[in-house]
Design a protein around this motif. Structure first.
Motif, PDB file in Angstrom:
ATOM      1  N   LEU A  37      -5.363  -1.890  -5.037  1.00  0.00           N
ATOM      2  CA  LEU A  37      -4.558  -1.528  -3.872  1.00  0.00           C
ATOM      3  C   LEU A  37      -3.177  -2.163  -3.958  1.00  0.00           C
ATOM      4  N   HIS A  38      -2.145  -1.343  -3.802  1.00  0.00           N
ATOM      5  CA  HIS A  38      -0.771  -1.829  -3.796  1.00  0.00           C
ATOM      6  C   HIS A  38      -0.159  -1.520  -2.425  1.00  0.00           C
ATOM      7  N   MET A  39       0.247  -2.553  -1.716  1.00  0.00           N
ATOM      8  CA  MET A  39       0.910  -2.428  -0.415  1.00  0.00           C
ATOM      9  C   MET A  39       2.360  -2.874  -0.592  1.00  0.00           C
ATOM     10  N   LYS A  40       3.301  -2.017  -0.221  1.00  0.00           N
ATOM     11  CA  LYS A  40       4.706  -2.333  -0.477  1.00  0.00           C
ATOM     12  C   LYS A  40       5.533  -2.189   0.794  1.00  0.00           C
ATOM     13  N   SER A  41       6.397  -3.165   1.024  1.00  0.00           N
ATOM     14  CA  SER A  41       7.402  -3.171   2.097  1.00  0.00           C
ATOM     15  C   SER A  41       6.799  -3.320   3.489  1.00  0.00           C
ATOM     16  N   PHE A  42       5.632  -3.945   3.585  1.00  0.00           N
ATOM     17  CA  PHE A  42       5.074  -4.316   4.890  1.00  0.00           C
ATOM     18  C   PHE A  42       5.559  -5.743   5.175  1.00  0.00           C
ATOM     19  N   ASP A  43       6.779  -5.860   5.652  1.00  0.00           N
ATOM     20  CA  ASP A  43       7.458  -7.152   5.700  1.00  0.00           C
ATOM     21  C   ASP A  43       7.430  -7.816   7.070  1.00  0.00           C
ATOM     22  N   SER A  44       7.498  -7.031   8.144  1.00  0.00           N
ATOM     23  CA  SER A  44       7.548  -7.626   9.478  1.00  0.00           C
ATOM     24  C   SER A  44       6.161  -8.090   9.907  1.00  0.00           C
ATOM     25  N   GLN A  45       6.118  -8.944  10.919  1.00  0.00           N
ATOM     26  CA  GLN A  45       4.846  -9.438  11.428  1.00  0.00           C
ATOM     27  C   GLN A  45       3.979  -8.296  11.946  1.00  0.00           C
ATOM     28  N   SER A  48      -5.898  -5.223 -12.874  1.00  0.00           N
ATOM     29  CA  SER A  48      -6.271  -4.775 -14.217  1.00  0.00           C
ATOM     30  C   SER A  48      -5.428  -3.566 -14.583  1.00  0.00           C
ATOM     31  N   GLY A  49      -4.938  -3.550 -15.783  1.00  0.00           N
ATOM     32  CA  GLY A  49      -4.071  -2.457 -16.213  1.00  0.00           C
ATOM     33  C   GLY A  49      -4.772  -1.118 -16.305  1.00  0.00           C
ATOM     34  N   GLY A  50      -6.108  -1.108 -16.341  1.00  0.00           N
ATOM     35  CA  GLY A  50      -6.815   0.152 -16.505  1.00  0.00           C
ATOM     36  C   GLY A  50      -7.401   0.729 -15.244  1.00  0.00           C
ATOM     37  N   ARG A  51      -7.285   0.011 -14.128  1.00  0.00           N
ATOM     38  CA  ARG A  51      -7.871   0.492 -12.885  1.00  0.00           C
ATOM     39  C   ARG A  51      -7.047   1.626 -12.276  1.00  0.00           C
ATOM     40  N   PRO A  52      -7.721   2.525 -11.494  1.00  0.00           N
ATOM     41  CA  PRO A  52      -6.957   3.469 -10.665  1.00  0.00           C
ATOM     42  C   PRO A  52      -6.122   2.693  -9.657  1.00  0.00           C
ATOM     43  N   ILE A  53      -5.052   3.310  -9.182  1.00  0.00           N
ATOM     44  CA  ILE A  53      -4.136   2.657  -8.258  1.00  0.00           C
ATOM     45  C   ILE A  53      -4.067   3.451  -6.954  1.00  0.00           C
ATOM     46  N   ALA A  54      -4.173   2.760  -5.823  1.00  0.00           N
ATOM     47  CA  ALA A  54      -3.934   3.368  -4.512  1.00  0.00           C
ATOM     48  C   ALA A  54      -2.688   2.706  -3.927  1.00  0.00           C
ATOM     49  N   TRP A  55      -1.674   3.510  -3.630  1.00  0.00           N
ATOM     50  CA  TRP A  55      -0.388   2.993  -3.159  1.00  0.00           C
ATOM     51  C   TRP A  55      -0.180   3.329  -1.690  1.00  0.00           C
ATOM     52  N   PHE A  56       0.236   2.328  -0.922  1.00  0.00           N
ATOM     53  CA  PHE A  56       0.720   2.548   0.438  1.00  0.00           C
ATOM     54  C   PHE A  56       2.096   1.871   0.522  1.00  0.00           C
ATOM     55  N   GLN A  57       3.113   2.667   0.744  1.00  0.00           N
ATOM     56  CA  GLN A  57       4.471   2.130   0.817  1.00  0.00           C
ATOM     57  C   GLN A  57       5.100   2.469   2.158  1.00  0.00           C
ATOM     58  N   LYS A  58       5.602   1.448   2.839  1.00  0.00           N
ATOM     59  CA  LYS A  58       6.249   1.631   4.132  1.00  0.00           C
ATOM     60  C   LYS A  58       7.739   1.861   3.928  1.00  0.00           C
ATOM     61  N   GLN A  59       8.238   2.917   4.530  1.00  0.00           N
ATOM     62  CA  GLN A  59       9.659   3.256   4.408  1.00  0.00           C
ATOM     63  C   GLN A  59      10.090   4.043   5.645  1.00  0.00           C
ATOM     64  N   ASN A  60      11.095   3.540   6.349  1.00  0.00           N
ATOM     65  CA  ASN A  60      11.628   4.218   7.541  1.00  0.00           C
ATOM     66  C   ASN A  60      10.531   4.527   8.565  1.00  0.00           C
ATOM     67  N   ASN A  61       9.695   3.525   8.843  1.00  0.00           N
ATOM     68  CA  ASN A  61       8.615   3.632   9.831  1.00  0.00           C
ATOM     69  C   ASN A  61       7.527   4.620   9.437  1.00  0.00           C
ATOM     70  N   HIS A  62       7.504   5.039   8.192  1.00  0.00           N
ATOM     71  CA  HIS A  62       6.431   5.882   7.681  1.00  0.00           C
ATOM     72  C   HIS A  62       5.714   5.135   6.565  1.00  0.00           C
ATOM     73  N   ILE A  63       4.431   5.443   6.392  1.00  0.00           N
ATOM     74  CA  ILE A  63       3.630   4.855   5.327  1.00  0.00           C
ATOM     75  C   ILE A  63       3.224   5.985   4.392  1.00  0.00           C
ATOM     76  N   PHE A  64       3.716   5.956   3.171  1.00  0.00           N
ATOM     77  CA  PHE A  64       3.461   7.019   2.203  1.00  0.00           C
ATOM     78  C   PHE A  64       2.304   6.618   1.287  1.00  0.00           C
ATOM     79  N   PHE A  65       1.372   7.560   1.101  1.00  0.00           N
ATOM     80  CA  PHE A  65       0.204   7.294   0.261  1.00  0.00           C
ATOM     81  C   PHE A  65       0.223   8.169  -0.986  1.00  0.00           C
ATOM     82  N   ARG A  66      -0.060   7.522  -2.120  1.00  0.00           N
ATOM     83  CA  ARG A  66      -0.298   8.212  -3.381  1.00  0.00           C
ATOM     84  C   ARG A  66      -1.407   7.470  -4.113  1.00  0.00           C
ATOM     85  N   SER A  67      -2.113   8.165  -4.960  1.00  0.00           N
ATOM     86  CA  SER A  67      -3.096   7.506  -5.813  1.00  0.00           C
ATOM     87  C   SER A  67      -3.048   8.137  -7.196  1.00  0.00           C
TER      88      SER A  67
END
Length: 253
Positions: free
Chosen positions: A151-159, A178-197
């Protein structure tokens, strides 16, 4: 949805969804055990018993797609007489740690609610631009049920956003990097949370090439964005929601 509006005095304590105290009223001790790897999460996913007439299949579609995203999850179709407190009671008895509800309102707006069965915290999200796996070109097979994604969580900076991130993180087992694992991404940007895997596929070098096996990412889907609309507290006994803070928009339903 059964909703209990808080008093004006309680609402004044939390002025907006960016308030540092947004999630302060909840006990996170058990949730933090998931984040540390001490507890393995389990998630029950279902939809509202009365779907919007114009979009009867939308909520169940999103719910079923989420099973390929959230590890240790299962989808249960909800009967029309099924009460939320009964669903919660059965989920807790079977040691689920989170409950996800999906819904499409009469305006065609998709909604997703994450409920912590550990502390009663509830995050209401608007689902934006949901693209199911079948509509993603060259989509990989779903994430393996046996190999948990990293799991990768990005730009969740505020309390406030850290608390929102915790609700999402509690759906995923803690795994070593681990370099071989699948990746689940949640990135916060402009009050939206974008998901990709995505997962990695390995390609043998073409004839005559001296390079080693190449690792290429391949999207697994689905693809969507979330926007936090409200934070609520759920009563496990009654299944009623106590509204703590809501986005001030005319179309909130």
């Amino acid at each position: 949805m059964d909703l209990m509006i808080t008093s004006s005095a309680e609402m004044k304590k939390i002025k907006s969804l960016d308030d540092d105290k947004l999630w302060a009223g909840f006990d996170w001790e058990e949730t933090d055990k998931i984040l540390s790897g001490e507890i393995k999460p389990r998630t029950l996913i279902t939809s509202y018993p009365f779907p919007a007439i114009r979009y009867p299949q939308r909520g169940p579609l999103i719910a079923q797609e989420l099973v390929s995203v959230v590890p240790n999850s299962c989808y249960v179709r909800r009967g029309i007489r099924s009460k939320l407190h009964e669903v919660i009671a059965k989920a807790k008895k079977r040691h689920f740690t989170s409950l996800i509800l999906t819904h499409t309102n009469p305006r065609g707006h998709d909604e997703l609610i994450i409920i912590s069965l550990l502390n009663g915290a509830s995050a209401v999200f608007r689902v934006i631009d949901f693209i199911p796996r079948a509509e993603i070109p060259n989509c990989a097979n779903p994430l393996s049920r046996r190999i948990y994604p990293e799991l990768h969580m990005k730009s969740f900076d505020s309390q406030a956003s850290v608390g929102t991130a915790r609700m999402i993180q509690a759906l995923f087992p803690k795994v070593p990097s681990s370099g071989g694992r699948p990746i689940a991404w949640f990135q916060k940007q402009n009050n939206h949370i974008f998901f990709r895997s995505h997962r990695f596929c390995y390609e043998e070098p073409l004839s005559g090439e001296s390079s080693s096996v190449r690792r290429q990412p391949q999207e697994c889907g689905p693809r969507f964005a979330l926007k936090l609309r409200a934070v609520e507290r759920v009563s496990f006994d009654t299944g009623k929601f106590k509204l703590l803070c809501v986005e001030l928009l005319d179309d909130y339903e």
